[in-house]
Write a protein that holds these residues in place. Structure first.
Motif: not given
Ligand SMILES: Cc1cc2nc3c(=O)[nH]c(=O)nc-3n(C[C@H](O)[C@H](O)[C@H](O)COP(=O)(O)O)c2cc1C
Length: 386
Positions: A48-49, A78-81, A85-88, A92-98
């Motif tokens: 990942l770049d 915010e955008a950086c984090i 998170l979106q790229r793994g 994150g500890d929530t279901p969205a990041h399972a």
């Protein structure tokens, strides 16, 4: 919501070289260089770049301690984090990041040495073929391309050398001197069932089982194994074995059984062999092949976060392949081993997770074709160019 950094992450400053044409056209000679940051995280299995802001965030957030997302957002934006998170790369500890979290937890639970996980993950091949890199140059062509290789022997302290007596003969000699890597297999011939059974049992089979706990056993095999764990499994690709339908099987080392995973017709088995062997058609013709897959998780159960554990998996497969070669030679069959394989394709085929398994090599054997040979072999007693 809380977050932490993924467990294993290496960051590479990747250089890209190009010709600086304006300089060249103005009469100079110029290589232009640019660099970018590449994140290498084994649990994601892709490069990942990342940019400088993300680099700073990844360098500043703990891989162990969970912390509040809001605190990281205040520090890095915010955008950086959100992007990390979106790229793994952040977990994150929530279901969205399972999805990323589960991959990261598998990596943590398997006890990889981080550098070994990196080398393993990013050293695998997908869909490599003769069109995109796999080739078999002759030694003569290599000489032409690279010049003389380093000398075949080391010449240390020859004046103090102790001359040894000639090597005496022994019972292993017959197999040792019949062994060679076959690259010209007979497309019609099959491996007799009794030969296949002996080959598989004496190479991959358990010769003894010692129960060391209610659910824990140590297998004794004819090859040594790091920690006595025998993590290498044998998946058998049958093209032509008498009495066995073409297909993919798992060899059970205690029950001495071929357990069917995928039936294949002859053409499909041949095509699969060629694909898995990265288009090495000279090996793909072998009627009996074994995909050697190390269960890293079994080895790393003992060798946790260990510098040498990954190397031991390759050594184990190497020992098994030599035993296989010698048993094939005993039966009058040439054999092969290769690590130039599409291991990531094999994982997909066998539904294996690269974080828990390492596809190490393929070996195979079968009767040699008679008549002129198309591919080079190093048989004893011959002196042709190679
Ligand atoms: C780790 C390893 C990888 C190998 N990979 C290939 C391969 O990709 N293709 C091939 O044709 N032979 C391969 N071989 C076979 C070698 O080329 C062969 O052992 C060598 O040329 C010496 O010949 P011999 O085995 O007949 O003594 C490999 C052998 C080893 C041990």
């Amino acid at each position: 919501m809380k977050l932490r950094r993924c467990a294993v992450l290496y960051l590479e400053s990747r250089e890209h070289l190009s010709i600086d044409w304006p300089t060249v056209l103005a009469g100079g000679s110029a290589l232009a260089s640019s660099t970018r940051w590449v994140a290498l995280a084994p649990h994601l299995d892709q490069e990942l770049d990342i940019d400088a802001a993300e680099l700073a965030a990844l360098g500043g957030i703990s891989q162990t301690v969970w912390s509040e997302r809001a605190a990281s957002e205040r520090r890095y934006g915010e955008a950086c984090i959100a992007g990390l998170l979106q790229r793994g790369l952040l977990i994150g500890d929530t279901p969205a990041h399972a999805t990323a979290r589960e991959r990261d937890e598998t990596l943590r639970a398997t006890h990889w040495r981080p550098l070994s996980a990196l080398a393993h993950t990013f050293g695998r091949w997908r869909e490599v073929s003769s069109e995109n890199g796999m080739e078999a140059p002759s030694f003569e062509a290599l000489l032409e391309q690279f010049g003389e290789p380093p000398a075949p022997t080391l010449e240390l302290a020859p004046e103090q050398a102790l001359k040894l007596p000639p090597a005496g003969g022994g019972p292993l000699d017959e197999a040792l001197f019949r062994r060679y890597t076959g690259r010209n297999f007979d497309l019609q011939a099959s491996v007799p069932l009794a030969v296949a059974a002996r080959l598989l049992q004496r190479t991959f089979g358990a010769q003894q089982v010692r129960q060391v706990g209610p659910h824990a056993a140590v297998l004794k095999k004819t090859s040594p194994s790091g920690g006595g764990l025998h993590p290498v499994e044998a998946f058998v690709l049958v093209q032509r074995v008498e009495g066995v339908a073409p297909g993919l099987y798992h060899y059970h080392p205690i029950e001495h059984e071929l357990r069917p995973l995928r039936p294949l017709d002859s053409e499909a088995a041949a095509a699969l062999a060629r694909q898995l062997l990265a288009d090495q058609h000279w090996l793909a013709d072998a009627p009996l092949q074994v995909l050697m897959v190390a269960r890293a998780e079994r080895s790393f159960w003992k060798y946790r976060n260990h510098q040498k554990a990954y190397r031991a998996l390759a050594l184990d497969a190497g020992h098994l392949s030599q035993t296989f070669y010698l048993l094939a030679a005993e039966a009058g069959l040439p054999a092969f081993v290769t690590a130039a394989i599409n291991d990531a394709d094999i994982e997909r085929l066998l539904e294996l997770d690269h974080l828990r398994h390492a596809v190490v090599a393929i070996c195979g054997c079968g009767p040699a074709a008679s008549g002129p040979r198309n591919m080079v072999e190093l048989r004893y007693g011959e002196t042709d160019a190679i």
